[in-house]
Design an enzyme around this catalytic site. Structure first.
Site, short mmCIF file in Angstrom:
data_model
loop_
_atom_site.label_atom_id
_atom_site.label_comp_id
_atom_site.label_asym_id
_atom_site.label_seq_id
_atom_site.Cartn_x
_atom_site.Cartn_y
_atom_site.Cartn_z
NE ARG A 216 -5.50 15.21 76.35
CZ ARG A 216 -5.92 16.30 77.04
NH1 ARG A 216 -5.39 17.53 76.87
NH2 ARG A 216 -7.15 16.24 77.70
CG PHE A 232 3.35 26.51 74.99
CD1 PHE A 232 3.71 27.64 75.72
CD2 PHE A 232 3.73 26.14 73.40
CE1 PHE A 232 4.38 28.40 75.17
CE2 PHE A 232 4.19 27.39 73.15
CZ PHE A 232 4.38 28.45 73.62
CB CYS A 344 -6.90 28.32 74.13
SG CYS A 344 -5.48 29.03 75.19
N1 SAH Z 1 -1.18 20.90 75.75
C1 SAH Z 1 -1.32 20.91 77.09
C2 SAH Z 1 -1.77 22.15 77.77
C3 SAH Z 1 -0.94 23.35 77.55
S1 SAH Z 1 -1.41 25.00 78.57
C4 SAH Z 1 -2.45 19.79 77.37
O1 SAH Z 1 -3.01 18.99 76.62
O2 SAH Z 1 -2.60 19.61 78.55
C5 SAH Z 1 -0.09 25.82 78.22
C6 SAH Z 1 1.20 25.44 79.24
O3 SAH Z 1 2.14 26.47 78.86
C7 SAH Z 1 1.29 25.62 80.51
O4 SAH Z 1 1.76 24.31 81.12
C8 SAH Z 1 2.18 26.60 80.98
O5 SAH Z 1 3.20 26.48 81.98
C9 SAH Z 1 3.22 26.78 79.81
N2 SAH Z 1 3.78 28.11 79.37
C10 SAH Z 1 3.48 29.40 79.40
N3 SAH Z 1 4.11 30.14 78.96
C11 SAH Z 1 5.32 29.44 78.52
C12 SAH Z 1 6.43 29.87 77.93
N4 SAH Z 1 6.65 31.23 77.53
N5 SAH Z 1 7.21 28.78 77.67
C13 SAH Z 1 7.03 27.61 78.08
N6 SAH Z 1 6.09 27.19 78.51
C14 SAH Z 1 4.96 28.04 78.93
#
Ligand code: SAH
Length: 401
Positions: A216, A232, A344
């Site tokens: 980040r 995401f 991940c």
């Molecule tokens: N980048 C974030 C963590 C991402 S976790 C950080 O740094 O905090 C993955 C995320 O993907 C979750 O919030 C989940 O709600 C979302 N997610 C899962 N499948 C998805 C999809 N098909 N489309 C959009 N979001 C999705």
């Protein structure tokens, strides 16, 4: 708490001691010749090679494909409260030595196998500890470990988030609630000076993705004057760093309305200007196609999807998912733009991930260079003897101008 001295005995098939001799901490069911005594799931067993050599002590679980997870390779060790106090103290000292607290009030204190404690994860958010148990062995010692953490860390609360999918594979029920103390009403962690509300009771994982801390920060450094797309986005981690880093615009997409609500709350917490931020509640696979059809372009794109492959068995399906979003991501980049892409999935290796992304670039018709290879932050270490522990892998790529 002490375990009885007449432990069960787990005898391996001939030749199957090799991985243990290399200190790999898992014993799969297919490697076991027989189990003597009647160990309950979670009980400690002594592990012997087929010809009788002592190999170590492990937590047994007949319900899991990983039928035993190693606690120790020392014959003189005893699995008791002192053993766990020592392991936990070592893990805490290692985190202190890394000085992560100077950047963040959220730290992973215990990272399972990497800290010699398979199935035990502990995250700290200010004075709250969140404990996550993912194996029958750790389940057996959970109260002992919670008491030790209480004694060593003096938190206001120890909260248990034992509701991950891996518990089902271990035959363990879900558990979510306060173990010790009282959970504060609002919990706000500060990472590199940015505040994030953390919902330890209902949020994803233990409430926040601590593993992406350094990544980040990197996005924050690259975002100045850029049009950024964060896919995401969860509670807005990368988005907030990009906004603070001076991005021209940040479009963030997630399919979870709760996550987006928390993300917008986080923008307000940091008094960042909302005009530059746009939030979209949508499936990323569809949203990327729409953006492509609208001919939208971005300078910096982040793809941080959830785990597509929990185990290697899901690798092929997962590979298709990664290829799809990366191909679309490449197509949405301006010339000279950058893609920060992650997996991940424990079931996808570094090499495989790079190959998938390379295939996506080829199909998208772009040439890209690797600027950085990325991984989880230092409080999520990886044992040399357990490379599967390197679940988070990422690439920062720059496409040709
Ligand atoms: N980048 C974030 C963590 C991402 S976790 C950080 O740094 O905090 C993955 C995320 O993907 C979750 O919030 C989940 O709600 C979302 N997610 C899962 N499948 C998805 C999809 N098909 N489309 C959009 N979001 C999705």
């Amino acid at each position: 708490m002490k375990e009885k001295t007449n432990l069960g005995l787990c005898i391996l098939k001939a030749g199957r001691e090799k991985s243990l001799l290399r200190r790999h901490p898992w014993i799969f069911s297919g490697a076991i010749e027989r189990v003597n005594g009647q160990p309950q799931n979670g009980d400690t067993v002594a592990v012997h090679a087929s010809q009788g050599t002592f190999l170590g002590y492990a937590a047994y679980n007949a319900l899991s494909k990983i039928s035993a997870r190693m606690w120790s390779w020392q014959e003189s060790d005893r699995m008791d409260a002192d053993f766990f106090r020592h392991k936990i103290s070592v893990a805490l000292a290692a985190r202190r030595a890394l000085n992560i607290a100077q950047h963040s009030t959220g730290i992973r204190l215990i990272h399972g196998e990497a800290d010699g404690l398979p199935g035990l994860v502990v995250d700290q958010y200010n004075d709250v500890l969140v404990i996550q148990i993912g194996s029958a062995g750790a389940e057996k010692w959970r109260k002992v470990c919670a008491d030790i953490l209480q004694d060593l860390c003096r938190p206001a609360c120890i909260y248990e988030r034992s509701d991950s999918d891996s518990r089902t594979l271990e035959g363990l029920p879900e558990r979510n609630g306060v173990l010790l103390g009282t959970l504060p009403d609002a919990l706000v962690l500060t990472e590199h000076g940015i505040h994030f509300g953390v919902d330890v009771a209902h949020g994803q994982k233990t409430g926040f993705y601590l593993d992406q801390r350094d990544n980040r920060a990197l996005i924050g450094e690259l975002a100045h004057d850029k049009d950024v797309l964060n896919c995401f986005c969860y509670s807005g981690g990368f988005s907030l760093y990009a906004l603070r880093g001076g991005a021209k615009s940040v479009l963030s997409i997630d399919s979870s309305a709760e996550a987006l609500q928390l993300a917008q709350h986080n923008v307000a917490l940091n008094a960042l200007d909302v005009e530059r931020a746009q939030w979209q509640c949508e499936d990323v696979f569809q949203a990327l196609r729409k953006l492509r059809d609208q001919n939208k372009k971005f300078d910096l794109i982040i793809l941080d999807p959830p785990k597509f492959a929990p185990t290697a068995a899901f690798a092929e399906k997962a590979a298709r998912g990664y290829k799809d979003i990366n191909l679309l991501g490449f197509k949405l980049l301006n010339p000279g733009g950058m893609l920060a892409t992650y997996s991940c999935s424990g079931g996808i290796s570094d090499d495989l991930f790079q190959k998938i992304v390379a295939g996506a670039a080829l199909d998208a018709g772009v040439e890209a260079q690797i600027v950085y290879k990325l991984h989880a932050a230092a409080d999520h270490p990886v044992l040399l003897s357990f490379p599967e522990g390197a679940y988070l892998k990422g690439l920062l790529l720059r496409v040709a101008g």
